[in-house]
Design a protein around this motif. Structure first.
Motif: not given
Length: 381
Positions: A42-44, A258-259, A266-269, A284-288
Motif C-alpha cells: 500500500s505505502v509503495a 480503505g485499503f 499516499r501524499l507523503n506527509f 489510517e486505512e483500516f481504522g480502529f
C-alpha cells in the motif's frame, strides 16, 4: 497414553520434532508478516517490487532459519550462549571501525548481500546469556549483590556500545529486556525499586534545575522535551512527524479510509512510512478495527510464548522463552507508543511489519529458539 501420543512417539525423530512445533505460533507469525506485506504494498502505491517483494523474500529466508534453529536441541543453544554473546560484542565493536552510516548513525555492517545491524542480534544474545547464567547459578545466590552485578555488567557493556552509535531506542530495549529476564529469574524487587526511584528522582532533578545556576540540560534539550510533551509548539519543525502521525491515526476512525486510500501516507506527509511509522498507515486505512486486530495478533503471540514457558520444566528454556517474549513485546509496545506520541521517537521498528532485513531475520531466529525450547522440552514418558 492416548492414541495420538502413541503414534507421535513412534514416528521418526525428525518428523516428531516437526509435529511438536508450536504450530499456532508459526501461523500467528505468518499472519503478522502478511499484514506487513499488505501495508508495504500500500505505502509503495501498489508496487510489489519496491518493498513488499524483498520483505517476502526475507521472511521466507527467516522462516527457513526459524525451522532450522528449532530442530537443533536446546542444550546446544545453552552451551553456545556465551559464545553468541561474545560474537555480538565483537560485531558491535566492528561497527565502530568498519560500520556503514545511514540516517546519521553508524549502526550497520555491510555483508555484501545485506546490511546487518549487530544491535538487533545483541537483543537476543543478551537474553540467551542471561538465561544460561541463571540456569547455572544457584537460586539461593540470585539476589546477592555480587551475583547481581555480573548480569548488570553483561547488559551495560553492549548498551554502552549501542548508545555511542547512536541508537537510543535499541539501548533502551537492551536494558529493559535484560532487566525483565533478571526479574523473572528471581532477583529481588528491591533492586528494581531502587533503580525506579533513582530514575524518578533524576527526572525530578532535571526539571527542577531548569532556569537555575545548576541546570542539568542545555536549553535546546529542554526545548526538545517541550516539543515531545506538546508537539503543537513546533508543528513545522521538531513536532512535525508526530503531528502528522496523530493526524493519520485519528483520520482512520473506526473502520478506516480503505485499503490504499490513506491520504497521509499516499501524499507523503508521514515520515518513514514503510519503517517506523507503518502502524499509522495501517490505522489510517483500516481504522480502529485494523489496529486492534494487529494488536490482538501480537497479544496471541505473547500468550502462546508464555504458555510454552510455563509448561517448560527446564530453567534455561523457560527463561529464554520469557526473555524473547519480553523483547518482542517491547518492540511493538515502544513503536506504537512512539507513533501515538506517548513516547519519544527513538527509531524502533514494528516487528514483522516494518520494512527491514536485520530485525526480521533476527526476530525469526529468536522464535526459532522459542520453538527449540518447545520441541525439546522434558515430556513425560
Amino acid at each position: 497414553m492416548s492414541f495420538l501420543e502413541y503414534n507421535v512417539k513412534t514416528v521418526p525423530t525428525g518428523a516428531r520434532k516437526v509435529l511438536f512445533l508450536n504450530w499456532p505460533l508459526v501461523l500467528l507469525l505468518i499472519a503478522v508478516a502478511s499484514v506487513g506485506f499488505l501495508m508495504l504494498y500500500s505505502v509503495a502505491g501498489g508496487r510489489l517490487d519496491r518493498w513488499a517483494e524483498p520483505q517476502m523474500q526475507r521472511f521466507a529466508l527467516g522462516l527457513f532459519a526459524m525451522f532450522f534453529v528449532a530442530m537443533v536441541p536446546i542444550w546446544f543453544w545453552r552451551n553456545v550462549a556465551a559464545l553468541a554473546y561474545g560474537v555480538s560484542i565483537l560485531m558491535l565493536l566492528a561497527v565502530e571501525f568498519f560500520g556503514t552510516v545511514g540516517m546519521g548513525a553508524q549502526r550497520w555492517i555491510d555483508l555484501g548481500f545485506m546490511r546487518l545491524q549487530p544491535s538487533e542480534v545483541t537483543k537476543i544474545t543478551i537474553v540467551m546469556v542471561l538465561a544460561a547464567y541463571y540456569d547455572w547459578l544457584d537460586p539461593k545466590k540470585v539476589s546477592r549483590p555480587l551475583w547481581v552485578l555480573i548480569p548488570v555488567l553483561l547488559i551495560l557493556l553492549p548498551t554502552a556500545l549501542v548508545i555511542i552509535q547512536p541508537d537510543l531506542g535499541t539501548s533502551i530495549l537492551l536494558v529493559a529486556g535484560g532487566g525483565i529476564v533478571m526479574f523473572i529469574a528471581g532477583v529481588s524487587w528491591w533492586y528494581f525499586g531502587t533503580i525506579i526511584a533513582a530514575g524518578l528522582g533524576t527526572i525530578w532533578a532535571v526539571f527542577a534545575s531548569r532556569g537555575t545556576s545548576w541546570q542539568l540540560l542545555k536549553d535546546y534539550q529542554f526545548r526538545r522535551i517541550d516539543t515531545f510533551l506538546d508537539p503543537s509548539q513546533d508543528p513545522l519543525g521538531a513536532g512535525y512527524h508526530i503531528t502528522q502521525s496523530k493526524i493519520a491515526l485519528g483520520s482512520g476512525g473506526f473502520s478506516g479510509r480503505g485499503f490504499m486510500q490513506g491520504t497521509q501516507s499516499r501524499l507523503n506527509f508521514l515520515p518513514e512510512k514503510h519503517t517506523d511509522f507503518i502502524f499509522t498507515t495501517l490505522a489510517e486505512e483500516f481504522g480502529f478495527v485494523g489496529a486492534f486486530s494487529l494488536l490482538t495478533l501480537y497479544a496471541l503471540i505473547i500468550f502462546f510464548c508464555v504458555m510454552s514457558a510455563m509448561a517448560n520444566k527446564d530453567r534455561f528454556s523457560s527463561l529464554l522463552i520469557y526473555g524473547i517474549a519480553a523483547a518482542f513485546f517491547l518492540y511493538f509496545a515502544v513503536n506504537m507508543s512512539m507513533v501515538m506520541g506517548l513516547a519519544p521517537v527513538v527509531g524502533v521498528p514494528l516487528p514483522l511489519v516494518s520494512y527491514g532485513g536485520s530485525a526480521m531475520l533476527v526476530l525469526l531466529v529468536a522464535f526459532g529458539l522459542v520453538q527449540s525450547a518447545h520441541v525439546h522440552r522434558p515430556r513425560g514418558r
